[in-house]
Design an enzyme around this catalytic site. Structure first.
Site, PDB file in Angstrom:
ATOM      1  N   TYR A  33     -38.256 -70.214  43.543  1.00  0.00           N
ATOM      2  CA  TYR A  33     -39.319 -71.183  43.801  1.00  0.00           C
ATOM      3  C   TYR A  33     -38.764 -72.433  44.473  1.00  0.00           C
ATOM      4  O   TYR A  33     -37.553 -72.646  44.515  1.00  0.00           O
ATOM      5  CB  TYR A  33     -40.043 -71.555  42.506  1.00  0.00           C
ATOM      6  CG  TYR A  33     -39.289 -72.521  41.616  1.00  0.00           C
ATOM      7  CD1 TYR A  33     -39.653 -73.870  41.552  1.00  0.00           C
ATOM      8  CD2 TYR A  33     -38.221 -72.095  40.824  1.00  0.00           C
ATOM      9  CE1 TYR A  33     -38.965 -74.760  40.744  1.00  0.00           C
ATOM     10  CE2 TYR A  33     -37.537 -72.977  40.003  1.00  0.00           C
ATOM     11  CZ  TYR A  33     -37.912 -74.312  39.968  1.00  0.00           C
ATOM     12  OH  TYR A  33     -37.225 -75.189  39.167  1.00  0.00           O
ATOM     13  N   LYS A 148     -32.246 -70.957  42.940  1.00  0.00           N
ATOM     14  CA  LYS A 148     -33.388 -71.620  42.292  1.00  0.00           C
ATOM     15  C   LYS A 148     -34.391 -70.571  41.818  1.00  0.00           C
ATOM     16  O   LYS A 148     -35.446 -70.361  42.422  1.00  0.00           O
ATOM     17  CB  LYS A 148     -34.041 -72.620  43.250  1.00  0.00           C
ATOM     18  CG  LYS A 148     -34.945 -73.631  42.559  1.00  0.00           C
ATOM     19  CD  LYS A 148     -35.373 -74.717  43.523  1.00  0.00           C
ATOM     20  CE  LYS A 148     -36.354 -75.692  42.895  1.00  0.00           C
ATOM     21  NZ  LYS A 148     -35.733 -76.539  41.851  1.00  0.00           N
ATOM     22  N   GLU A 180     -25.907 -80.537  34.724  1.00  0.00           N
ATOM     23  CA  GLU A 180     -27.073 -81.167  35.363  1.00  0.00           C
ATOM     24  C   GLU A 180     -28.149 -81.384  34.318  1.00  0.00           C
ATOM     25  O   GLU A 180     -28.015 -80.971  33.166  1.00  0.00           O
ATOM     26  CB  GLU A 180     -27.589 -80.298  36.506  1.00  0.00           C
ATOM     27  CG  GLU A 180     -27.958 -78.890  36.098  1.00  0.00           C
ATOM     28  CD  GLU A 180     -28.185 -77.958  37.291  1.00  0.00           C
ATOM     29  OE1 GLU A 180     -28.374 -78.458  38.421  1.00  0.00           O
ATOM     30  OE2 GLU A 180     -28.162 -76.735  37.100  1.00  0.00           O
ATOM     31  N   LEU A 204     -27.523 -76.538  40.614  1.00  0.00           N
ATOM     32  CA  LEU A 204     -28.419 -76.355  41.746  1.00  0.00           C
ATOM     33  C   LEU A 204     -28.002 -77.292  42.872  1.00  0.00           C
ATOM     34  O   LEU A 204     -27.660 -78.451  42.636  1.00  0.00           O
ATOM     35  CB  LEU A 204     -29.860 -76.659  41.332  1.00  0.00           C
ATOM     36  CG  LEU A 204     -30.914 -76.422  42.412  1.00  0.00           C
ATOM     37  CD1 LEU A 204     -31.050 -74.936  42.707  1.00  0.00           C
ATOM     38  CD2 LEU A 204     -32.257 -77.004  41.992  1.00  0.00           C
TER      39      LEU A 204
END
Length: 284
Positions: A33, A148, A180, A204
């Site tokens: 996504y 992702k 993260e 990411l």
């Protein structure tokens, strides 16, 4: 009036939009996504999101449902049909529908679903003026966080852990180092230097991250890309996170420890100002 959404070539009222019960996104989280922000009716960092989508699809050997030009047209059409001034466009691609089998199906057409979320005043979030509080939690996700994917159960659990602890978000950690946030990249500032984890499969590759670091360097700010520990973060002068929907969001507390004077720091405030200004200029 309901939103207009996009499903596999059709613009539909959200109540009429459906996907197959055999869609692999539903059965296996076999999908990727992107989320693109909209400010002033225009798309922020669209080219970066399109490029990352292509990379994610390639890493999973998944076919692209449309080309980049068509993808941009669909984004713009949804923004127009839903009269979005400030908000988000969510895009999801799955491997498509096929009888349930762990092996990738041959010949399945990818599923493309897109919808908008209206968020008036998105860039004027009160949280940006006050800063957010985060807690640290173990990072137990799979090893390809650079893709992702729609596998977001643990980040969702992390958000709930933070909420139960009276915080706003969680920073995930591995071997004592911050990877993260649940839906963002993490940074600390010490002695004016911006420190954020280097790119790898562990995090990411944030589109907002790339833009913010570029703007920081252009503004003659010092940037160091390396892992940092939770303890180092607690001793930092300031901290912040970046994402497509939060832009640059100051962090004022980590695991109950107040950073600086407990208010958003000058580096985070300046970067947010620069990012929003430059991104609006380049928006499509």
């Amino acid at each position: 009036m309901s939103r207009t959404v996009y499903v596999n070539g059709e613009y539909l009222p959200e109540e009429e939009a459906t996907v197959s019960v055999f869609d692999r996104g539903f059965l296996f989280a076999d999908g990727v996504y992107e989320v693109t922000s909209v400010l002033g009716g225009k798309l922020i960092d669209f080219a970066g999101h399109a490029a990352r989508l292509k990379r994610s699809l390639g890493e999973l050997e998944m076919a692209a449902p449309v080309d980049d030009d068509t993808l941009l047209d669909i984004h713009r059409e949804l923004v127009a049909r839903n009269d979005i001034e400030d908000g988000l466009v969510y895009l999801q691609v799955t491997r498509g529908a096929a009888d349930r089998d762990f092996a990738f199906p041959e010949g399945a057409a990818p599923t493309l679903v897109m919808f908008t979320q209206s968020k008036p005043g998105l860039a004027e979030s009160p949280a940006a003026a006050n800063g957010i509080k985060v807690i640290s939690i173990p990072d137990i996700r799979w090893g390809r966080r650079d893709i992702k994917t729609v596998q977001l159960l643990y980040p969702s659990m992390g958000k709930m852990m933070a909420k139960k602890a009276g915080a706003d978000d969680a920073w995930m950690t591995e071997d004592g180092h911050v990877t993260e946030g649940t839906s963002n990249n993490a940074y600390i500032v010490k002695g004016g230097k911006i420190i954020t984890r280097h790119l790898s499969n562990d995090i990411l590759h944030g589109i907002t991250r790339a833009a913010v670091l570029r703007f920081a360097r252009e503004a003659q700010m010092e940037v160091e890309e390396r892992a940092f520990t939770v303890e180092e973060a607690k001793a930092a002068d300031e901290a912040f996170v970046t994402s497509a929907s939060a832009f640059v969001m100051p962090v004022v507390e980590i695991d109950g420890v107040t950073l600086g004077d407990g208010a958003p720091g000058p580096v985070a405030r300046r970067l947010r100002e620069i990012y929003l200004d430059e991104s609006r200029k380049a928006a499509v």
